[in-house]
Design a protein around this motif. Sequence first.
Motif, short mmCIF file in Angstrom:
data_model
loop_
_atom_site.label_atom_id
_atom_site.label_comp_id
_atom_site.label_asym_id
_atom_site.label_seq_id
_atom_site.Cartn_x
_atom_site.Cartn_y
_atom_site.Cartn_z
N LEU A 70 0.82 -1.21 0.00
CA LEU A 70 0.00 0.00 0.00
C LEU A 70 0.86 1.26 0.00
O LEU A 70 0.53 2.25 -0.68
CB LEU A 70 -0.94 -0.01 1.21
CG LEU A 70 -2.01 -1.10 1.21
CD1 LEU A 70 -2.82 -1.06 2.50
CD2 LEU A 70 -2.93 -0.97 0.01
N ALA A 122 -5.36 6.19 4.86
CA ALA A 122 -6.55 6.26 4.02
C ALA A 122 -7.00 7.71 3.83
O ALA A 122 -7.42 8.10 2.73
CB ALA A 122 -7.68 5.44 4.64
N GLU A 128 -6.74 1.59 0.30
CA GLU A 128 -6.57 2.08 1.67
C GLU A 128 -7.90 2.05 2.42
O GLU A 128 -7.94 1.71 3.61
CB GLU A 128 -6.00 3.49 1.67
CG GLU A 128 -4.54 3.59 1.28
CD GLU A 128 -3.59 3.12 2.39
OE1 GLU A 128 -4.05 2.61 3.41
OE2 GLU A 128 -2.36 3.29 2.19
#
Length: 297
Positions: free
Chosen positions: A117, A185, A140
């Motif tokens: 990620l 995120a 995310e």
Amino acid sequence: MSAAVLLYTEHAERVRRLSAATVRAYRSDLADLAVFLGEPELDRIDVEDLREWLWAATQRGTARASLARRTASVRGFFAWAAGERLREDDPTLRLVTPKRGRTLPAVASTSSLQHALDDLRVEADASGDPIVLRDAALLELLYGSALRVSEACGLDLDSLDRGAATVRVFGKGGKERVVPYGAPAALALDAWIVRGRPALLAGTEASALFLGARGGRLGVRTAYDVVRRIVGPVVGADAVGPHALRHSAATHLLDGGADLRAVQELLGHASLGTTQIYTHVSTERLTAAYRLAHPRA
């Protein structure tokens, strides 16, 4: 029977408020039954017909989970038909449901998933490519909030409370829940909304949070492709889907000491028993580590 199936699936969708995927599965199962029996009259079907249909599926190698779903499909249908007086009895009352095997979900390690990620977000920031920005934000959020893929694809811009770092989700059966998401995120979503989304927006889906390459709402199939491409190598499976991120999030939360009921609320599970499968995953990982490391294992 076909006319009754149409009425039943409308009832399942509008009255029982089952998910679109469940309604599609039920419709497919009942259509298969109708073809197998040669489009019979509804009141001519008996329990032996249903047993033969399930036996034929077993001979084709149909998985136990699919057999259990087929049984649920006909149980719901014939219970509804009897209640609507489309036939006098319910032939499924003597139908045995095949026991469903419970398999442990694929789970990525914390470090490998974080690296994947992080690398994607670095690529998105450096390139500014709207598709890469979207993919980073999508993954995310799927992992950070343990969302179902249908929930993520159905989000609108106003589903996010960016100040509180929460997202309002409508899950199975239209049930609403509000769940948090983390700082990575939040950064990925801000980059997507400010830099990526305007480049794809075509005007027809102005409310949708995630957009496809042509500007419409992001489809579930595209989301699957994104997860398979980015997360598949991490999990070590070619056929991995978005649920791998949901499974991983739940397992990592429990590994980190989160309360089981808090995880249940985050996932939107109606039953605590459904959430408990993730404790089995954690226990297996602990056992494997013990056997590898302990001198007296």
